[in-house]
Design a protein around this motif. Structure first.
Motif, PDB file in Angstrom:
ATOM      1  N   GLU A  62       6.368  -9.364  -0.327  1.00 29.08           N
ATOM      2  CA  GLU A  62       6.368  -9.537   1.126  1.00 29.08           C
ATOM      3  C   GLU A  62       5.497 -10.715   1.534  1.00 29.08           C
ATOM      4  OE1 GLU A  62       5.376  -5.577   2.437  1.00 29.08           O
ATOM      5  OE2 GLU A  62       7.495  -4.973   2.451  1.00 29.08           O
ATOM      6  N   ARG A  63       4.342 -10.886   0.887  1.00 28.91           N
ATOM      7  CA  ARG A  63       3.491 -12.055   1.177  1.00 28.91           C
ATOM      8  C   ARG A  63       4.208 -13.343   0.765  1.00 28.91           C
ATOM      9  NH1 ARG A  63      -1.015  -8.960  -1.141  1.00 28.91           N
ATOM     10  NH2 ARG A  63      -0.845 -10.325  -2.939  1.00 28.91           N
ATOM     11  N   ALA A  64       4.865 -13.305  -0.374  1.00 28.12           N
ATOM     12  CA  ALA A  64       5.586 -14.496  -0.832  1.00 28.12           C
ATOM     13  C   ALA A  64       6.731 -14.841   0.122  1.00 28.12           C
ATOM     14  CB  ALA A  64       6.116 -14.277  -2.245  1.00 28.12           C
ATOM     15  N   LEU A  65       7.436 -13.833   0.630  1.00 27.93           N
ATOM     16  CA  LEU A  65       8.512 -14.090   1.594  1.00 27.93           C
ATOM     17  C   LEU A  65       7.968 -14.657   2.899  1.00 27.93           C
ATOM     18  CD1 LEU A  65      10.958 -11.105   1.072  1.00 27.93           C
ATOM     19  CD2 LEU A  65      11.511 -13.543   0.948  1.00 27.93           C
ATOM     20  N   ALA A  66       6.764 -14.245   3.276  1.00 31.57           N
ATOM     21  CA  ALA A  66       6.150 -14.813   4.477  1.00 31.57           C
ATOM     22  C   ALA A  66       5.861 -16.296   4.270  1.00 31.57           C
ATOM     23  CB  ALA A  66       4.866 -14.063   4.823  1.00 31.57           C
TER      24      ALA A  66
END
Length: 191
Positions: free
Chosen positions: A84-88
């Motif tokens: 999720e952090r990487a997608l952000a």
């Protein structure tokens, strides 16, 4: 002609857990470095071939080790947070959507897995892995005959047999699927 080796029961699941752990470890490092730099995007695309290389490195160190259920659950939660952090940081990276969908499917959340695949398809609508995973996860969620048929068509072209077999396992567990389609999908696993 090479013959397929017989895979012991549960081996696909163990392979999947090892794969997820490797991705999480690598993502934590990439995201941590990006956050330290104050970056708003990852330094380079995180595509599937990179993860397969990391997976092979990790497997060579971890072969035969399957952590307990609590450790797997913690790893999956950490993996979800990392993706999720990487997608952000990189919202147009279709591979991240696929990887997170795979984790959600491993958690049994096929509704989220289908939603993530659909988001990834906006960026790379012809990607074979996305299409196959989407068909598998929709078949599992809804029992769709059309989605299982699509997976049967796509599965032989997937480059990773273990991943292909996992998708087929997920799809064939869908509700009220016709026995002849389930049998056709299972035959792909044994070829």
């Amino acid at each position: 002609m090479l013959e397929k080796q017989n895979v012991p029961p549960g081996q696909h699941r163990r392979d999947r857990v090892v794969r997820i752990r490797a991705r999480a470890k690598a993502f934590f490092e990439v995201v941590r470095r990006a956050e330290l730099r104050g970056a708003r995007e990852l330094s380079g695309p995180a595509r599937r071939p990179q993860w397969l290389g990391l997976l092979n490195q990790f497997r060579s160190r971890q072969t035969g080790i399957l952590p307990g259920a609590a450790a797997v659950a913690t790893d999956l939660q950490q993996t979800v947070a990392a993706f999720e952090r990487a997608l952000a940081l990189e919202p147009a990276n279709w591979s991240l959507y696929l990887d997170l969908a795979d984790v959600r499917a491993e958690q049994g959340d096929f509704t989220s897995a289908v939603r993530l695949i659909d988001e990834g398809m906006r960026y790379e609508p012809t990607e074979l892995s996305l299409r196959a995973a989407g068909a598998a996860y929709r078949a599992r969620l809804t029992g769709s005959r059309a989605d299982l048929s699509e997976l049967i068509e796509l599965a032989p072209n997937l480059p990773n047999d273990s991943y292909r077999d996992l998708l087929i396992d997920h799809a064939c567990a869908g509700p009220a699927l016709p026995a002849e389609l389930v049998a056709a999908a299972r035959r792909i696993q044994h070829n």
